[in-house]
Structure formats: structure tokens, C-alpha cells
Design a protein around this motif. Structure first.
Motif, PDB file in Angstrom:
ATOM      1  N   HIS A 130       0.825  -1.214   0.000  1.00  0.00           N
ATOM      2  CA  HIS A 130       0.000   0.000   0.000  1.00  0.00           C
ATOM      3  C   HIS A 130       0.855   1.258   0.000  1.00  0.00           C
ATOM      4  CE1 HIS A 130       1.056  -0.476   4.223  1.00  0.00           C
ATOM      5  NE2 HIS A 130       0.632   0.745   4.490  1.00  0.00           N
ATOM      6  N   ALA A 131       2.100   1.137   0.430  1.00  0.00           N
ATOM      7  CA  ALA A 131       3.031   2.268   0.485  1.00  0.00           C
ATOM      8  C   ALA A 131       4.423   1.697   0.712  1.00  0.00           C
ATOM      9  CB  ALA A 131       2.656   3.225   1.618  1.00  0.00           C
ATOM     10  N   GLY A 132       5.419   2.564   0.548  1.00  0.00           N
ATOM     11  CA  GLY A 132       6.786   2.156   0.849  1.00  0.00           C
ATOM     12  C   GLY A 132       7.535   1.590  -0.343  1.00  0.00           C
ATOM     13  N   ASN A 133       8.850   1.711  -0.265  1.00  0.00           N
ATOM     14  CA  ASN A 133       9.742   1.131  -1.266  1.00  0.00           C
ATOM     15  C   ASN A 133      11.054   0.783  -0.568  1.00  0.00           C
ATOM     16  OD1 ASN A 133      11.283   3.576  -1.056  1.00  0.00           O
ATOM     17  ND2 ASN A 133       9.946   4.525  -2.584  1.00  0.00           N
ATOM     18  N   ARG A 134      12.002   0.275  -1.326  1.00  0.00           N
ATOM     19  CA  ARG A 134      13.252  -0.172  -0.722  1.00  0.00           C
ATOM     20  C   ARG A 134      13.948   0.957   0.040  1.00  0.00           C
ATOM     21  NH1 ARG A 134      16.779  -4.510  -1.496  1.00  0.00           N
ATOM     22  NH2 ARG A 134      15.452  -5.317  -3.186  1.00  0.00           N
ATOM     23  N   GLU A 135      13.945   2.150  -0.510  1.00  0.00           N
ATOM     24  CA  GLU A 135      14.625   3.265   0.146  1.00  0.00           C
ATOM     25  C   GLU A 135      13.949   3.658   1.449  1.00  0.00           C
ATOM     26  OE1 GLU A 135      17.602   4.648  -0.543  1.00  0.00           O
ATOM     27  OE2 GLU A 135      17.680   2.942  -1.911  1.00  0.00           O
ATOM     28  N   SER A 136      12.631   3.746   1.441  1.00  0.00           N
ATOM     29  CA  SER A 136      11.936   4.121   2.678  1.00  0.00           C
ATOM     30  C   SER A 136      12.104   3.031   3.736  1.00  0.00           C
ATOM     31  CB  SER A 136      10.453   4.383   2.404  1.00  0.00           C
ATOM     32  OG  SER A 136       9.767   3.207   2.020  1.00  0.00           O
ATOM     33  N   MET A 137      12.078   1.782   3.312  1.00  0.00           N
ATOM     34  CA  MET A 137      12.286   0.683   4.254  1.00  0.00           C
ATOM     35  C   MET A 137      13.677   0.753   4.885  1.00  0.00           C
ATOM     36  SD  MET A 137      10.602  -2.568   2.277  1.00  0.00           S
ATOM     37  CE  MET A 137       9.485  -2.147   0.951  1.00  0.00           C
ATOM     38  N   LYS A 138      14.667   1.020   4.066  1.00  0.00           N
ATOM     39  CA  LYS A 138      16.037   1.119   4.574  1.00  0.00           C
ATOM     40  C   LYS A 138      16.150   2.239   5.599  1.00  0.00           C
ATOM     41  CE  LYS A 138      20.796   1.961   3.040  1.00  0.00           C
ATOM     42  NZ  LYS A 138      21.666   2.237   1.856  1.00  0.00           N
ATOM     43  N   GLU A 139      15.579   3.391   5.286  1.00  0.00           N
ATOM     44  CA  GLU A 139      15.644   4.538   6.195  1.00  0.00           C
ATOM     45  C   GLU A 139      14.978   4.219   7.534  1.00  0.00           C
ATOM     46  OE1 GLU A 139      13.962   9.140   6.516  1.00  0.00           O
ATOM     47  OE2 GLU A 139      13.745   8.016   4.638  1.00  0.00           O
ATOM     48  N   ALA A 179      16.885   3.547  17.509  1.00  0.00           N
ATOM     49  CA  ALA A 179      15.985   3.949  18.593  1.00  0.00           C
ATOM     50  C   ALA A 179      15.639   2.798  19.532  1.00  0.00           C
ATOM     51  CB  ALA A 179      14.709   4.541  18.009  1.00  0.00           C
ATOM     52  N   GLY A 180      16.028   1.577  19.174  1.00  0.00           N
ATOM     53  CA  GLY A 180      15.666   0.425  19.998  1.00  0.00           C
ATOM     54  C   GLY A 180      14.203   0.063  19.896  1.00  0.00           C
ATOM     55  N   VAL A 181      13.585   0.368  18.759  1.00  0.00           N
ATOM     56  CA  VAL A 181      12.180   0.065  18.516  1.00  0.00           C
ATOM     57  C   VAL A 181      12.086  -1.247  17.735  1.00  0.00           C
ATOM     58  CG1 VAL A 181      10.118   0.827  17.247  1.00  0.00           C
ATOM     59  CG2 VAL A 181      11.457   2.478  18.569  1.00  0.00           C
ATOM     60  N   ARG A 182      11.226  -2.158  18.175  1.00  0.00           N
ATOM     61  CA  ARG A 182      11.029  -3.416  17.469  1.00  0.00           C
ATOM     62  C   ARG A 182      10.487  -3.122  16.074  1.00  0.00           C
ATOM     63  NH1 ARG A 182       8.939  -3.802  22.389  1.00  0.00           N
ATOM     64  NH2 ARG A 182       9.861  -5.266  23.883  1.00  0.00           N
ATOM     65  N   ALA A 183      11.104  -3.708  15.067  1.00  0.00           N
ATOM     66  CA  ALA A 183      10.684  -3.484  13.685  1.00  0.00           C
ATOM     67  C   ALA A 183       9.926  -4.695  13.166  1.00  0.00           C
ATOM     68  CB  ALA A 183      11.896  -3.208  12.796  1.00  0.00           C
ATOM     69  N   GLY A 184       8.830  -4.430  12.483  1.00  0.00           N
ATOM     70  CA  GLY A 184       8.046  -5.508  11.899  1.00  0.00           C
ATOM     71  C   GLY A 184       7.541  -5.125  10.527  1.00  0.00           C
ATOM     72  N   ALA A 185       7.018  -6.121   9.815  1.00  0.00           N
ATOM     73  CA  ALA A 185       6.501  -5.917   8.462  1.00  0.00           C
ATOM     74  C   ALA A 185       5.021  -5.579   8.503  1.00  0.00           C
ATOM     75  CB  ALA A 185       6.721  -7.180   7.636  1.00  0.00           C
ATOM     76  N   HIS A 186       4.608  -4.726   7.575  1.00  0.00           N
ATOM     77  CA  HIS A 186       3.214  -4.274   7.496  1.00  0.00           C
ATOM     78  C   HIS A 186       2.700  -4.497   6.070  1.00  0.00           C
ATOM     79  CE1 HIS A 186      -0.222  -2.346   9.121  1.00  0.00           C
ATOM     80  NE2 HIS A 186      -0.032  -1.140   8.612  1.00  0.00           N
ATOM     81  N   PRO A 187       2.523  -5.765   5.673  1.00  0.00           N
ATOM     82  CA  PRO A 187       2.076  -6.058   4.313  1.00  0.00           C
ATOM     83  C   PRO A 187       0.586  -5.804   4.141  1.00  0.00           C
ATOM     84  CG  PRO A 187       2.217  -8.096   5.564  1.00  0.00           C
ATOM     85  CD  PRO A 187       2.731  -6.991   6.467  1.00  0.00           C
ATOM     86  N   SER A 188       0.181  -5.629   2.894  1.00  0.00           N
ATOM     87  CA  SER A 188      -1.217  -5.310   2.615  1.00  0.00           C
ATOM     88  C   SER A 188      -1.624  -5.928   1.285  1.00  0.00           C
ATOM     89  CB  SER A 188      -1.400  -3.795   2.541  1.00  0.00           C
ATOM     90  OG  SER A 188      -0.859  -3.288   1.324  1.00  0.00           O
ATOM     91  N   TYR A 189      -2.877  -5.737   0.945  1.00  0.00           N
ATOM     92  CA  TYR A 189      -3.278  -6.005  -0.431  1.00  0.00           C
ATOM     93  C   TYR A 189      -2.419  -5.131  -1.356  1.00  0.00           C
ATOM     94  CZ  TYR A 189      -7.686  -8.314   0.975  1.00  0.00           C
ATOM     95  OH  TYR A 189      -8.629  -9.161   1.489  1.00  0.00           O
ATOM     96  N   PRO A 190      -2.104  -5.622  -2.549  1.00  0.00           N
ATOM     97  CA  PRO A 190      -1.301  -4.816  -3.484  1.00  0.00           C
ATOM     98  C   PRO A 190      -2.165  -3.727  -4.123  1.00  0.00           C
ATOM     99  CG  PRO A 190      -1.890  -6.898  -4.504  1.00  0.00           C
ATOM    100  CD  PRO A 190      -2.398  -6.962  -3.092  1.00  0.00           C
ATOM    101  N   ASP A 191      -2.355  -2.634  -3.400  1.00  0.00           N
ATOM    102  CA  ASP A 191      -3.304  -1.613  -3.833  1.00  0.00           C
ATOM    103  C   ASP A 191      -2.842  -0.245  -3.355  1.00  0.00           C
ATOM    104  OD1 ASP A 191      -5.549  -0.270  -4.742  1.00  0.00           O
ATOM    105  OD2 ASP A 191      -6.832  -0.929  -3.086  1.00  0.00           O
ATOM    106  N   ARG A 192      -1.809   0.267  -4.008  1.00  0.00           N
ATOM    107  CA  ARG A 192      -1.276   1.578  -3.621  1.00  0.00           C
ATOM    108  C   ARG A 192      -2.279   2.693  -3.927  1.00  0.00           C
ATOM    109  NH1 ARG A 192       4.451   1.072  -2.788  1.00  0.00           N
ATOM    110  NH2 ARG A 192       4.734   3.316  -3.046  1.00  0.00           N
ATOM    111  N   GLU A 193      -3.095   2.508  -4.952  1.00  0.00           N
ATOM    112  CA  GLU A 193      -4.047   3.552  -5.355  1.00  0.00           C
ATOM    113  C   GLU A 193      -5.013   3.876  -4.217  1.00  0.00           C
ATOM    114  OE1 GLU A 193      -7.477   4.402  -8.759  1.00  0.00           O
ATOM    115  OE2 GLU A 193      -6.272   2.561  -8.829  1.00  0.00           O
TER     116      GLU A 193
END
Length: 247
Positions: free
Chosen positions: A36-45, A53-67
Motif C-alpha cells: 500500500h506504500a513504501g519502497n526499498r529506500e523508505s524501508m532502509k531509512e 531507537a531500539g524500537v522493534r521493527a516488523g513488516a506491514h504487508p497489505s493487499y497490493p493496492d497503492r491507489e
């Protein structure tokens, strides 16, 4: 008075750009990974920021529907859903591994999240698709849902989730975003909901009815208006109720 711990999570990487300000006030983040949003660069950042920051990171997948920002139901075949989810998860896996940041959890986004709670067949398919992650990731799912019970029965590690900034219907579902008052933006109102969820295992509907919810993790959406102000308010007020962030 006993002390209480709660995980506060936030959906990030969705184009708002406020992650650096949010991270001091949360303990987990859910990173948009291209559906729904995001790309390799935003994920890396964001993975890098989370690691620092010591914040637990997780994945937020969605339907493939950026629109539609992943907020509309999609009718996908089992193969289409599997290919999309695994593509999103594997991309974030690659980015996080390159950054040396471990990934903690998986949380579905938007319409997919809601559909999983309401559709047992879709929930079964989702859990089948995520089998390769069963040993390594926690699943964030609606607290008390059939999806939560099914995931636990299959050996997944599960954290039940509730929402700080969304209103609930009497059946435990979220008030549709199209309805007035569906999104809670007043910091004191959000605080009361978080306090009641943690201390009483309850949320109050707009009609004043109490429903049972006992979450392990509570979400505040990164794109909710005033999200930073809400989190700053919680950081000040929750300790007064002996509630602290999960370390």
C-alpha cells in the motif's frame, strides 16, 4: 499500585515522514513494505531509524493496492495473495538483513487486516502463507479474534492488538473510517482508551457500551492527525497510571 507494561506500536513508512519524532514514544513499528506504500529506500531509512531507537521493527504487508492505500477489499486468488505477501515480506527481510536489524513481527494492513478478522477462509490461507515465518516472527492480530485463536492453535507466537485511535463497535469491530468519530484525535480521549484497555481490559463504544479487549500491543496510526502530539501526551500521562512501555 502495580506496574503495567504495554507495547505501543505505530504504522510507519507510509509517506508521512514523522518516524524520527514518533520513535522515542513507541516500542514497536510496522513498516510498509510496498503493498500500500513504501519502497526499498523508505524501508532502509526506517529500519535504520528503528535500530538506532531500539524500537522493534516488523513488516506491514497489505493487499497490493497503492491507489487506495490498501483500504479497500480485494478479491485475489490464493496464488496472487501468496505471491504479493511473500514479495513484500522478502523485500523487507533483505533490507533489514543488510542493515543488521532483526525483524520482530508481521502485522497486516488496512482492508487485509479487517478481512482476516472476518473471513475464516482467508485467515487460514494467510496463516498457511506465513508458515515460513512461524518460528521467527510474532503475529500482531486483533485481540480475541478467531484469527488469534487459530494462529495460536497452529503454534504461532501471537500478540493481540487493540487500537488507541479508533472507535469500536459493540461487536468489537472498528467503526468504519467513513463514519463520524471513527478516528480519535483528541489526546485525552486516546489516553482514556489506552488506560482502560491496559487497566480494565475494556473499550467504550461511541454509544457508551463497554466491550472486552485485553491487548498485548496497542496501535496508534502514524498518519492519524496529531499522532506525535497524542504520543507525547501518552508519554506524560501513562506513567501517572503506573503504565510504561514494554522494554
Amino acid at each position: 499500585m502495580p506496574n503495567f507494561e504495554i507495547d505501543l506500536n505505530c504504522d510507519v513508512g507510509e509517506g508521512v515522514g514523522n518516524e524520527q519524532e514518533l520513535f522515542p514514544h513507541i516500542s514497536s513499528c510496522n513498516i510498509a513494505c510496498g503493498g500500500h506504500a513504501g519502497n526499498r529506500e523508505s524501508m532502509k531509512e526506517i529500519v535504520t531509524l528503528a535500530g538506532k531507537a531500539g524500537v522493534r521493527a516488523g513488516a506491514h504487508p497489505s493487499y497490493p493496492d497503492r491507489e487506495n492505500f490498501g483500504r479497500k477489499h480485494m478479491q485475489l486468488t490464493a496464488r496472487e495473495l501468496e505471491e504479493s505477501l511473500l514479495e513484500q515480506l522478502q523485500l523487507l527481510d533483505e533490507v533489514a538483513a543488510a542493515a543488521g536489524v532483526p525483524l520482530h513481527h508481521i502485522k497486516a494492513h488496512g482492508a487485509l487486516y479487517n478481512d482476516l478478522a472476518a473471513n475464516p477462509a482467508l485467515a487460514r490461507e494467510y496463516l498457511r502463507i506465513l508458515t515460513p515465518y512461524r518460528e521467527s516472527r510474532v503475529l500482531f492480530v486483533p485481540a480475541g479474534s478467531d484469527l488469534m485463536r487459530r494462529a495460536l492453535s497452529l503454534g504461532y507466537r501471537v500478540w493481540g492488538e487493540a487500537f488507541a485511535d479508533r472507535a469500536y463497535n459493540a461487536d468489537g469491530s472498528l467503526v468504519a473510517r467513513s463514519e463520524p468519530g471513527a478516528v480519535l484525535t483528541e489526546p485525552s480521549r486516546v489516553f482514556r482508551q489506552v488506560r482502560d484497555l491496559v487497566l480494565r481490559g475494556r473499550a467504550t463504544t461511541p454509544e457508551g457500551r463497554e466491550i472486552k479487549l485485553s491487548p498485548d500491543t496497542i496501535c496508534i496510526h502514524g498518519d492519524t492527525p496529531g499522532a506525535l502530539e497524542i504520543l507525547m501526551y501518552l508519554s506524560l500521562e501513562l506513567p501517572k497510571e503506573s503504565i510504561r512501555l514494554l522494554s
